[in-house]
Design a protein around this motif. Structure first.
Motif, PDB file in Angstrom:
ATOM      1  N   GLY A 247       0.822  -1.210   0.000  1.00  0.00           N
ATOM      2  CA  GLY A 247       0.000   0.000   0.000  1.00  0.00           C
ATOM      3  C   GLY A 247       0.853   1.256   0.000  1.00  0.00           C
ATOM      4  N   ILE A 248       1.850   1.291   0.871  1.00  0.00           N
ATOM      5  CA  ILE A 248       2.689   2.483   0.987  1.00  0.00           C
ATOM      6  C   ILE A 248       3.500   2.697  -0.285  1.00  0.00           C
ATOM      7  N   VAL A 249       4.095   1.593  -0.780  1.00  0.00           N
ATOM      8  CA  VAL A 249       4.926   1.716  -1.984  1.00  0.00           C
ATOM      9  C   VAL A 249       4.093   2.176  -3.173  1.00  0.00           C
ATOM     10  N   SER A 250       2.915   1.575  -3.362  1.00  0.00           N
ATOM     11  CA  SER A 250       2.108   1.977  -4.514  1.00  0.00           C
ATOM     12  C   SER A 250       1.548   3.395  -4.324  1.00  0.00           C
ATOM     13  N   ALA A 251       1.267   3.768  -3.073  1.00  0.00           N
ATOM     14  CA  ALA A 251       0.806   5.141  -2.815  1.00  0.00           C
ATOM     15  C   ALA A 251       1.902   6.141  -3.172  1.00  0.00           C
ATOM     16  N   PHE A 252       3.146   5.777  -2.829  1.00  0.00           N
ATOM     17  CA  PHE A 252       4.268   6.657  -3.146  1.00  0.00           C
ATOM     18  C   PHE A 252       4.376   6.866  -4.653  1.00  0.00           C
ATOM     19  N   PHE A 253       4.305   5.742  -5.398  1.00  0.00           N
ATOM     20  CA  PHE A 253       4.480   5.872  -6.846  1.00  0.00           C
ATOM     21  C   PHE A 253       3.298   6.599  -7.486  1.00  0.00           C
ATOM     22  N   SER A 254       2.081   6.281  -7.036  1.00  0.00           N
ATOM     23  CA  SER A 254       0.948   6.970  -7.669  1.00  0.00           C
ATOM     24  C   SER A 254       0.952   8.454  -7.299  1.00  0.00           C
ATOM     25  N   ALA A 255       1.381   8.780  -6.064  1.00  0.00           N
ATOM     26  CA  ALA A 255       1.448  10.188  -5.681  1.00  0.00           C
ATOM     27  C   ALA A 255       2.490  10.913  -6.526  1.00  0.00           C
ATOM     28  N   THR A 256       3.633  10.229  -6.760  1.00  0.00           N
ATOM     29  CA  THR A 256       4.674  10.832  -7.591  1.00  0.00           C
ATOM     30  C   THR A 256       4.146  11.112  -8.995  1.00  0.00           C
TER      31      THR A 256
END
Lengths: 335, 160
Positions: free
Chosen positions: B144-153
Motif C-alpha cells: 500500500g505504501i509503496v504503490s501510494a508513493f508511486f501513484s502520488a509521484t
C-alpha cells in the motif's frame, strides 16, 4: 543383527513389549477410536497453549507405555524421540522429567519408524534391555510451524493434509513378546522436484515407493506375504500417486495396501481435506490399530512405511523443493 | 585427473527412475475447482460489499454522519466484525468457503492481524502479539505504501 543390501537390516531379537497411543478430539471421532489408549476432548489438553498441550500428549504417552510394560522410568536404557517442532522442542522439554539417556531424531512424519529402527539397532547391538521410542504431533503447533496461524481465513486446497493431534510410543526389548520387529529398510532422501507445501502427500510418494522397492529387492520378499502394507501419511492424493508409481515399477500392491492418513479419519464426514499427516499419524495407527490387531491375531505380518516430507518453510520460500523420505519396518506376530 | 570422480551424487536410482517419478507426479496433479471457487468468492465478496453499503447508508442516513466519517465508521465496523468472527473461530470457516471473497476485502486484513495476534499470544504481549501481528498483514501495508508513493509521484508530475 545383519545388514542386507545397501539399505536394509534384519534384526535377531527385537520385540515390542508395549505400545501406547493418545489422541485429540477429532481423532477420537475417527474410525479407529477404539484402538487408542487415551484421549483429550479439547485441543488444549488441559494446558495453557498448544506447545504445552503437545508436551502433555508426549508425556502421557510415555507414562502409558511404561505402565503397560510395568516398568519404572529408570529401567529404560535409552529413548529415541522426536516431533515436528523447531529443535525438537516438544521431546526435549518433555524429557526434562525423564532421566533417560536420550537421542533426539528428526525424520519429519517418518519419526515413528525411524525411532524404532534406531532403537532396534541399539538393542540388538546389546546396549540395553529396554529402549523407548516415541513421537508426537499437534495440529496447532505444526500449523504454526509450517503454515499459517490456525484462525487465518485463507482458502485451503483439497490436497492439504490435516496434522494428527496425538502421540505414540513403543518399548522394545530382547525378551520374547507377542509382536516382533524383524526387518527394516532405511530410506534415502528422494527429491522429485515438487514445491507445493500444501500438497505434501504427493511429494512423499516417490520416497515411499523407493523404500518399498528396495525392501522387496533387498530381502527378495514376496509382497503377498504381508497382511497389510501401510504408508505413513500420503493421504488421498499421495496414495493415488503411490499406487500409480507401484504400477509403473511392476509392484502388485493387491488389496492389502492402505495409508495411515486415510485410516485415521473419516474422510467423508470429517473436515480433514486429503487426510491425516504428522508424526502422530503413522504412530497412532501403528501403535494403536496395527499392534492391537496383531495381539488379537487378526494380522500376522505388517509392513509400515512411515513417510516424511523434509520441508523447511524458509527453504521452500527460497524456491527450494520438498525432499521426501520413507523408513520401513516389518512387524510380525509371534505365534 | 578429477579426484571427485568416484563420488556419485545422484545415487537414488538411475535417470529412468527419476523420470517415472516426475511423470507420475505430473499425471496425478490435484486440480483446483477454479470455477466453483470463483463463484463462491463472488457470492461472499458481494455479500460483504452489500453489508458495507448497508452500514454506510446506516451511518449516513440514520446517524447523520458526514460521508467521510461514515466511510471510516463502515470500515471500522467491518474490521471489528471480522476480528470478532476470527476470535470465536468462525472466520476461517467462511474463508474456506469464500477464498478471495473474504480475504481480499478489509475483512481479510483484519483476520490476518487478529489470527496472527491470537497465534502469538503465548509468546507475550510485546515479543508475541505486537511483533507478530503484522506478520501476514505487513505485506499489504508495504504494498500500500509503496504503490501510494508511486501513484502520488505520478500525480505530482503529471497533474500540473
Amino acid at each position: 543383527m545383519r545388514k542386507v543390501g545397501k539399505q536394509s537390516i534384519i534384526f535377531d531379537k527385537v520385540y515390542l513389549k508395549s505400545a501406547s497411543t493418545i489422541v485429540g478430539p477429532l481423532e477420537m471421532q475417527g474410525p479407529l477410536a477404539k484402538y487408542y489408549d487415551a484421549n483429550y476432548d479439547n485441543l488444549y489438553c488441559e494446558k495453557q497453549n498448544w506447545e504445552q498441550a503437545e508436551m502433555q500428549l508426549f508425556s502421557d504417552v510415555l507414562d502409558i507405555a511404561l505402565v503397560k510394560a510395568n516398568l519404572a522410568v529408570d529401567e529404560i536404557d535409552m529413548i529415541f524421540a522426536g516431533d515436528l517442532n523447531n529443535q525438537l522442542s516438544i521431546a526435549n522439554y518433555s524429557l526434562r522429567n525423564y532421566p533417560i539417556p536420550y537421542v533426539g531424531i528428526y525424520g519429519a512424519c517418518s519419526t515413528s519408524s525411524l525411532s524404532l529402527i534406531n532403537g532396534a539397532c541399539v538393542l540388538d547391538g546389546g546396549l540395553g534391555k529396554y529402549i523407548l521410542c516415541a513421537t508426537s504431533s499437534h495440529n496447532a503447533t505444526s500449523e504454526r510451524q509450517f503454515r499459517y496461524p490456525t484462525e487465518y481465513g485463507g482458502q485451503k486446497p483439497d490436497s492439504i493434509t490435516f496434522t494428527v493431534t496425538g502421540a505414540g510410543a513403543g518399548i522394545l526389548t530382547r525378551n520374547i513378546c507377542d509382536v516382533r520387529l524383524t526387518k527394516a529398510t532405511m530410506g534415502i532422501v528422494v527429491d522429485s522436484g515438487t514445491t507445493d507445501s500444501l500438497d505434501m502427500g504427493r511429494s512423499m510418494a516417490p520416497a515411499a515407493i523407493h523404500t518399498l522397492k528396495t525392501h522387496l529387492e533387498d530381502f527378495q520378499e514376496d509382497i503377498n506375504s504381508f497382511d497389510l502394507i501401510l504408508t505413513g501419511d500420503l493421504s488421498t492424493y499421495g496414495a493415488k500417486a503411490f499406487k500409480e508409481l507401484a504400477r509403473e515399477f511392476k509392484i502388485d500392491l493387491g488389496n492389502n495396501y492402505h495409508d495411515c492418513g486415510m485410516l485415521v479419519y473419516d474422510l467423508e464426514n470429517q473436515p480433514v481435506f486429503a487426510g491425516g499427516s504428522g508424526c502422530a499419524c503413522a504412530a497412532v495407527v501403528m501403535y494403536g490399530y496395527v499392534v492391537k490387531q496383531m495381539l488379537a491375531g487378526r494380522l500376522n505380518k505388517v509392513l509400515v512405511i512411515a513417510t516424511g516430507a523434509l520441508l523447511n518453510p524458509i527453504m521452500v520460500a527460497q524456491k527450494e523443493t520438498i525432499p521426501g523420505i520413507a523408513h520401513a519396518i516389518v512387524l510380525e506376530r509371534v505365534k | 585427473m578429477n579426484i571427485f570422480a568416484k563420488l556419485t551424487k545422484n545415487n537414488y536410482g538411475d535417470k529412468m527412475e527419476k523420470q517415472i517419478y516426475e511423470k507420475v507426479l505430473n499425471n496425478t496433479k490435484v486440480k483446483r475447482p477454479v470455477l466453483k471457487n470463483s463463484l463462491q468468492a463472488f457470492l461472499i465478496g458481494g455479500i460483504i460489499a452489500l453489508l458495507g453499503q448497508a452500514l454506510l447508508d446506516f451511518f449516513q442516513n440514520v446517524l447523520e454522519l458526514e460521508e467521510k466519517m461514515a466511510t471510516s465508521m463502515m470500515s471500522i465496523s467491518l474490521v471489528f466484525l471480522s476480528s470478532l468472527l476470527t476470535g470465536i473461530g468462525i472466520f476461517d470457516r467462511i474463508g474456506q468457503f469464500a477464498g478471495a471473497g473474504s480475504i481480499i476485502p478489509i475483512t481479510g486484513f483484519s483476520n490476518s492481524m487478529t489470527s496472527a495476534a491470537l497465534e502469538s499470544k503465548s509468546e507475550g504481549i510485546v515479543l508475541g502479539i505486537m511483533t507478530n501481528m503484522f506478520k501476514l498483514a505487513g505485506a499489504v501495508i508495504v504494498a500500500g505504501i509503496v504503490s501510494a508513493f508511486f501513484s502520488a509521484t505520478l500525480i505530482y508530475l503529471f497533474s500540473r
